[in-house]
Write a protein that holds these residues in place. Structure first.
Motif, PDB file in Angstrom:
ATOM      1  N   ILE A  38      66.887  11.479  51.863  1.00 26.49           N
ATOM      2  CA  ILE A  38      66.975  11.139  53.296  1.00 26.49           C
ATOM      3  C   ILE A  38      68.337  10.482  53.595  1.00 26.49           C
ATOM      4  N   ALA A  39      68.778   9.605  52.677  1.00 24.51           N
ATOM      5  CA  ALA A  39      70.092   8.958  52.869  1.00 24.51           C
ATOM      6  C   ALA A  39      71.230   9.978  52.737  1.00 24.51           C
ATOM      7  N   PHE A  40      70.941  11.010  51.992  1.00 25.47           N
ATOM      8  CA  PHE A  40      71.963  12.032  51.731  1.00 25.47           C
ATOM      9  C   PHE A  40      72.094  13.020  52.901  1.00 25.47           C
ATOM     10  N   LEU A  41      70.997  13.118  53.699  1.00 20.33           N
ATOM     11  CA  LEU A  41      70.947  14.139  54.757  1.00 20.33           C
ATOM     12  C   LEU A  41      72.090  14.098  55.782  1.00 20.33           C
ATOM     13  N   PRO A  42      72.445  12.905  56.332  1.00 18.55           N
ATOM     14  CA  PRO A  42      73.497  12.916  57.365  1.00 18.55           C
ATOM     15  C   PRO A  42      74.781  13.589  56.912  1.00 18.55           C
ATOM     16  N   MET A  43      75.224  13.272  55.708  1.00 20.46           N
ATOM     17  CA  MET A  43      76.481  13.895  55.254  1.00 20.46           C
ATOM     18  C   MET A  43      76.297  15.391  54.966  1.00 20.46           C
ATOM     19  N   PHE A  44      75.105  15.724  54.450  1.00 20.76           N
ATOM     20  CA  PHE A  44      74.835  17.113  54.079  1.00 20.76           C
ATOM     21  C   PHE A  44      74.750  17.991  55.327  1.00 20.76           C
ATOM     22  N   LEU A  45      73.942  17.532  56.291  1.00 27.77           N
ATOM     23  CA  LEU A  45      73.738  18.355  57.487  1.00 27.77           C
ATOM     24  C   LEU A  45      74.983  18.378  58.381  1.00 27.77           C
ATOM     25  N   SER A  46      75.679  17.232  58.453  1.00 26.99           N
ATOM     26  CA  SER A  46      76.848  17.188  59.346  1.00 26.99           C
ATOM     27  C   SER A  46      77.920  18.186  58.904  1.00 26.99           C
ATOM     28  N   TRP A  47      77.993  18.463  57.605  1.00 28.43           N
ATOM     29  CA  TRP A  47      78.968  19.434  57.119  1.00 28.43           C
ATOM     30  C   TRP A  47      78.668  20.826  57.687  1.00 28.43           C
ATOM     31  N   TYR A  48      77.374  21.176  57.726  1.00 29.44           N
ATOM     32  CA  TYR A  48      76.997  22.478  58.294  1.00 29.44           C
ATOM     33  C   TYR A  48      77.224  22.505  59.804  1.00 29.44           C
ATOM     34  N   VAL A  49      76.960  21.349  60.447  1.00 27.70           N
ATOM     35  CA  VAL A  49      77.201  21.283  61.900  1.00 27.70           C
ATOM     36  C   VAL A  49      78.688  21.495  62.191  1.00 27.70           C
ATOM     37  N   VAL A  50      79.529  20.832  61.386  1.00 26.28           N
ATOM     38  CA  VAL A  50      80.990  20.977  61.577  1.00 26.28           C
ATOM     39  C   VAL A  50      81.384  22.446  61.428  1.00 26.28           C
ATOM     40  N   GLN A  51      80.927  23.058  60.353  1.00 29.08           N
ATOM     41  CA  GLN A  51      81.296  24.465  60.105  1.00 29.08           C
ATOM     42  C   GLN A  51      80.803  25.381  61.219  1.00 29.08           C
ATOM     43  N   GLY A  52      79.495  25.223  61.544  1.00 27.12           N
ATOM     44  CA  GLY A  52      78.875  26.110  62.539  1.00 27.12           C
ATOM     45  C   GLY A  52      79.501  25.979  63.909  1.00 27.12           C
ATOM     46  N   TRP A  53      79.717  24.735  64.325  1.00 29.80           N
ATOM     47  CA  TRP A  53      80.248  24.546  65.678  1.00 29.80           C
ATOM     48  C   TRP A  53      81.735  24.863  65.764  1.00 29.80           C
ATOM     49  N   MET A  54      82.428  24.727  64.668  1.00 34.05           N
ATOM     50  CA  MET A  54      83.832  25.174  64.679  1.00 34.05           C
ATOM     51  C   MET A  54      83.882  26.696  64.791  1.00 34.05           C
ATOM     52  N   ALA A  55      82.897  27.352  64.160  1.00 29.28           N
ATOM     53  CA  ALA A  55      82.824  28.825  64.263  1.00 29.28           C
ATOM     54  C   ALA A  55      82.512  29.220  65.709  1.00 29.28           C
ATOM     55  N   ILE A  56      81.557  28.535  66.317  1.00 28.71           N
ATOM     56  CA  ILE A  56      81.166  28.874  67.699  1.00 28.71           C
ATOM     57  C   ILE A  56      82.335  28.626  68.665  1.00 28.71           C
ATOM     58  N   LEU A  57      83.028  27.506  68.467  1.00 31.81           N
ATOM     59  CA  LEU A  57      84.139  27.160  69.374  1.00 31.81           C
ATOM     60  C   LEU A  57      85.430  27.916  69.043  1.00 31.81           C
ATOM     61  N   GLY A  58      85.369  28.688  67.988  1.00 30.98           N
ATOM     62  CA  GLY A  58      86.550  29.498  67.633  1.00 30.98           C
ATOM     63  C   GLY A  58      87.673  28.667  67.047  1.00 30.98           C
ATOM     64  N   TRP A  59      87.352  27.494  66.523  1.00 37.53           N
ATOM     65  CA  TRP A  59      88.372  26.653  65.880  1.00 37.53           C
ATOM     66  C   TRP A  59      88.369  26.952  64.387  1.00 37.53           C
ATOM     67  N   PRO A  60      89.443  27.447  63.882  1.00 35.09           N
ATOM     68  CA  PRO A  60      89.430  27.780  62.448  1.00 35.09           C
ATOM     69  C   PRO A  60      89.700  26.563  61.564  1.00 35.09           C
TER      70      PRO A  60
END
Lengths: 811, 176
Positions: free
Chosen positions: A675-697
């Motif tokens: 559970i303590a590990f989740l924020p860093m783990f999930l935020s990495w996927y959020v960063v990747q996914g939303w950068m893909a959606i926003l077209g930021w490479p």
């Protein structure tokens, strides 16, 4: 208790404390200021690939050439202006190896003389078929010769024709037609339409020697400035790697100063207002400054220098460092006791520091020097900062100093205490954001073009465009080279390279290329082969045939057949190989465009113009030729990006496992650790996914921000988890609230830094700001919402609840 | 023997007494290929051992100067400076000219792979250098007329392999 004991010890030994503080500060400042900074983008290249490319990209003068253009007046006037400007630049030639802006008149004479002495060396064996054709067309050529001779006023053209009545020189010329031509006006170099005068300056240092580069740029810009004062109608532009590096350095320094400086100012003012004391400003600054110089000293001791770009990116880490200070200072303000603060904060801060260092140390597993520099600098900065914050800083904090702005703190508490984990809209929204992020994370683009990492000023862009428009046939210049330990070996290898370029040119894959080197320079063995071929061709029968054709045609066109004795003498003469490279016929400024000697190795260059889209495929073909190199660090970097990316995924995996392991060891429970590990783990996927959606490479620089997101994410979750566990054990919500206040201020600090980065001019700093903001916001939201929600859920499981309630309190 | 002695004495006399000579010259270049003749004139300055100047008054402004190993040329406004050490052809031309003008024609003959013949005509000595073999560049024949009295060249004729002949006639010598 370790840091409490140290605190007590130094409280009783104040003199020792100050001696240690002053001595260590002086030591780190002394060595920290001796670090040499480099701005070598090529350092992004994996080290193992640098055996040959190191030489090419490190020592080559050709890539460091400064291109200058002057336009806005008649060619003859520009020629004079060029002399004036170059004279002023060369008045102080420090840092200048050579220049090329005009060809001295004797060069043509010397070149002609050399050519006459070594005619067969310049005749490719494939050209003899054209000689046959020239003999067959003697009559037509002689008609032209007649007109030229009759109009010759000085006798110079007559000399040329009587030596070459069949116009054999024309047989050699078509090979040059595919090249890029410059026009000579009054001996000065102009583009082919004569509207732009060209000047080339070769520095005597390497592009990434920022100190020398800065000095030279300053000198040239000062000369251009003075020149423009007297000639406001003329425009002078320049570009090249040295100019680009100078601009990059200037903008990077300016942006770092303003983004970090201004955001720091805002942060300290806000903190001062919140805590009703401006003592808090230096309480935060001192550990960060100490940590920075500690890190710089370590870099100096370890490797003598570091990348300036790594330092610029590393400025972000100072935000993390500031975050630890915030935890310590704010917690002390909340509890009003230094010892209690140390008891409650030292271990979470150490754990946060350890896990963050773990994340940064992962960068050491990459093969990129720049990323390694960044990882090392960040690691040492955090160690220095944390040590200062836990050993020295407590002595500057006052017992019972708890004053703060009640209004603001109430507002913060309201935000912090809001039950995000019980609001279904927030939970659903956040889950949606995470799920979308995970879905799109695989689609994130990676910008392979390292040139996009660099800053390009409008003037530089204009200069490049003008040069390209006038000289590059609308294409992009690309150099290819062969590298060998001897000139002859290099020249032989260049024959193969040239033939590949010729094939690509004929196939329409490249727009233009300059075969000058293969035409002018041949190895000793090749010259001997050519001399043999010359002798085999010019047999007595062939000489008779040619002379008969010449005499017949001359008579037919009312020219004396006797005047062509020099021609017969030329084809019958004995020849020996020559060495054009050492003959001094070609001036150094021009020669270094063709051949360069570096560290006992010889490089031969071939210039091409290509469409950008075809460049990679063409370079792939050329790069497989023996001894061939693509003289473009970004070509190899582009190839290496995939490797680094793969490297990086491994690095992230190692970092994640390290952090998870530390969390498991710390909390002694797998579920709580996850559970303590989740924020860093999930935020990495959020960063990747939303950068893909926003077209930021992603690029090789901003991807390191993932480590930052890791580091900060795990810090927040540790502090919040500590508070949640304390609350679960009925120890009250105070620890959670105190931690949340620190997390709030930490997040505020970092978001201010990130937003200030968005205002930067340098594309790298802006790209870092964008990805970091996504990472920060998602980390905070997950820490505030999902972490307590999941904790609450798992606490419904009696077994786990009992474990947590009986868990030894971390002190 | 007597003749040779006279020549040697004259040369030594010239070398010892006239380190600097000035005179008027006319230049006639006949291009056999076109049948054109180009004419020029001006002042010649010779400063031994290695300075030679042709300053043209026609065409005005043109010059041809040898100063040590450097050759400076202004041909109808086109100026060039050549380091003869870097250019074997120019070096050969410089050496031939300097040797011919200073009376060292034997060296000029060796350098040009030429046969020599010496005749006397009136008060002059005529030295003819004839190339043994045709070459893409250089001179097929050089004829130098020295004044017997002081061994100064009064006429120089350079004939190229393509038939172009350049003749220099020197008058009004002033020794300094």
């Amino acid at each position: 208790m370790f840091f409490v004991k140290i605190y007590r010890f130094f409280t009783q030994h104040k003199i020792l404390f100050y001696i240690l503080l002053i001595l260590s500060s002086a030591l780190f400042f002394f060595y920290g200021t001796r670090v040499q900074f480099e701005e070598d983008l090529a350092k992004l290249l994996p080290s193992s690939e640098k055996t040959e490319t190191d030489l090419v990209f490190g020592n080559l003068k050709i890539k460091d050439k400064i291109f200058m253009e002057m336009t806005g007046a008649e060619p003859e006037v520009l020629a004079g202006y060029v002399d004036e400007l170059m004279d002023s630049i060369l008045a102080n030639d420090e840092g200048i190896a050579n220049t090329l802006y005009r060809l001295e008149p004797d060069m043509a004479l010397n070149a002609l003389d050399f050519a006459m002495m070594h005619v067969p060396s310049f005749v490719d064996t494939g050209l003899y078929a054209r000689f046959d054709s020239a003999i067959a067309h003697a009559d037509e050529t002689m008609a032209q010769n007649h007109d030229l001779i009759m109009n010759d006023e000085s006798g110079a053209i007559t000399d040329m024709i009587t030596t070459d009545p069949l116009n054999l020189r024309e047989c050699l010329m078509p090979d040059l037609s595919s090249g890029v031509g410059f026009t000579l006006i009054d001996g000065h170099l102009f583009c082919s339409d004569s509207t732009v005068a060209l000047m080339f300056i070769s520095p005597s240092f390497q592009t990434f020697d920022s100190e020398q580069g800065g000095k030279l740029m300053k000198h040239i810009k000062r000369c251009i400035g003075s020149f423009k004062e007297t000639h406001p109608d003329v425009e002078v532009l320049m570009h090249g790697n040295v100019v680009r590096a100078g601009d990059n350095s200037r903008i990077m320094k300016r942006d770092t100063f303003f983004t970090v400086g201004i955001s720091l100012l805002i942060i300290l003012i806000v903190l001062g207002i919140c805590f009703k004391s401006f003592n808090i400003t230096w309480q935060h600054l001192l550990p960060v400054i100490y940590g920075t110089f500690f890190s710089l000293s370590c870099m100096y001791w370890l490797q003598g220098g570091m990348s300036l770009m790594a330092l610029g990116v590393g400025a972000v880490v100072l935000g993390v460092a500031l975050s630890y200070c915030l935890h310590i200072v704010i917690h002390q303000r909340c509890v009003g006791s230094v010892e209690q603060m140390l008891k409650e904060e030292s271990l979470p801060v150490c754990l946060g520091c350890l896990t963050t260092i773990g994340a940064f140390l992962g960068l050491l597993f990459t093969q990129s020097d720049l990323l390694k520099d960044f990882g090392l600098f960040s690691t040492f900065a955090l160690i220095g900062n944390t040590l200062f914050a836990l050993i020295f800083l407590p002595h500057f904090l006052h017992e019972n100093e708890t004053q703060h702005n009640e209004k603001i703190f109430k507002g913060i508490e309201k935000i912090n205490n809001y039950a995000y984990d019980r609001n279904p809209f927030i939970i659903i929204g956040l889950c949606a954001v995470i799920i979308v992020g995970i879905i799109f994370s695989g689609k994130v683009q990676f910008d392979n073009d390292l040139q996009n990492i660099g800053y390009e000023s409008d003037e530089l862009h204009k200069s490049e465009n003008l040069y390209s428009e006038k000289n590059n046939h609308g294409g992009t210049p690309q150099y290819y080279a062969v590298l060998a330990s001897s000139l002859d070996e290099a020249l032989d290898a260049n024959i193969i390279l040239s033939s590949r370029l010729d094939s690509l040119y004929k196939a329409g894959e490249i727009i233009a290329y300059t075969p000058t080197v293969s035409m002018l320079f041949q190895s000793q063995a090749e010259q001997e082969r050519r001399i043999d071929a010359w002798k085999r061709y010019w047999t007595p029968e062939k000489v008779n045939e040619a002379m008969a054709a010449v005499r017949k045609a001359a008579t037919a066109h009312e020219l004396s057949p006797d005047i062509f004795v020099p021609f017969q003498a030329m084809v019958e003469a004995e020849y020996e190989p020559g060495d054009l490279y050492t003959s001094e016929v070609i001036p150094e400024g021009l020669l270094c465009n063709f051949i360069e000697e570096a560290d006992g190795n010889y490089l031969i260059f071939n210039t091409t113009q290509q469409e950008k889209e075809k460049m990679m495929a063409n370079s792939d073909i050329i790069a497989t030729a023996p001894h061939a190199l693509v003289v473009d660090p970004f070509y190899y970097a582009g190839n290496m990006v995939t490797l680094i990316q793969r490297d990086f995924n491994t690095t992230l995996l190692i970092s994640s496992l390290f952090v998870l392991l530390v969390l498991i060891l710390w909390f002694k429970d797998l579920v709580i650790a996850v559970i303590a590990f989740l924020p860093m783990f999930l935020s990495w996927y959020v960063v990747q996914g939303w950068m893909a959606i926003l077209g930021w490479p992603f690029n090789l620089i901003n991807i390191v921000i993932s480590t930052f997101v890791f580091g900060i994410g795990v810090d927040y979750s540790i502090f919040v988890m500590q508070g949640l566990i304390a609350a679960q054990r009925n120890e009250g919500n105070q620890l959670l609230e105190n931690h949340k206040i620190a997390v709030f201020f930490s997040a505020f600090v970092l978001i201010v830094v990130m937003i200030s980065m968005l205002c930067a001019t340098h594309p790298t700093i802006t790209s870092i700001g964008r990805s970091a903001i996504i990472g920060m916001v998602s980390t905070i939201m997950i820490t505030y919402t999902l972490q307590p929600l999941l904790f609450r859920w798992v606490m419904k499981w009696p077994y786990l609840r009992n474990r947590v309630e009986n868990m030894e309190r971390k002190k | 023997m007597k003749k040779l002695l006279t020549i040697v004495i004259a040369m030594l006399t010239f070398a010892a007494s006239a380190q600097k000579v000035e005179c008027h010259f006319t230049e006639t270049k006949f291009i056999k290929a076109s049948g054109k003749t180009i004419e020029g004139e001006g002042n010649l300055k010779l400063t031994l051992p290695d300075k030679f100047e042709l300053n043209y008054t026609k065409p005005a402004g043109d010059y041809f100067i040898i100063n040590g190993k450097t050759m400076s040329i202004n041909l109808r406004g086109k100026k060039s400076v050549v380091d003869t050490e870097k250019n074997p052809a120019m070096k050969a031309q410089r050496n031939t000219l300097m040797n011919c003008i200073s009376g060292n024609w034997k060296q000029a003959a060796t350098d040009n792979n030429a046969e020599t013949s010496v005749t006397e005509k009136g008060g002059n000595k005529v030295v003819t250098l004839t190339a043994k073999k045709a070459a893409p560049r250089g001179y097929s024949k050089i004829v130098i007329t020295y004044r017997k009295s002081d061994n100064l060249p009064s006429e120089l004729v350079f004939e190229e392999f393509n038939g172009t002949v350049t003749t220099y006639k020197m008058t009004n010598f002033v020794k300094k």
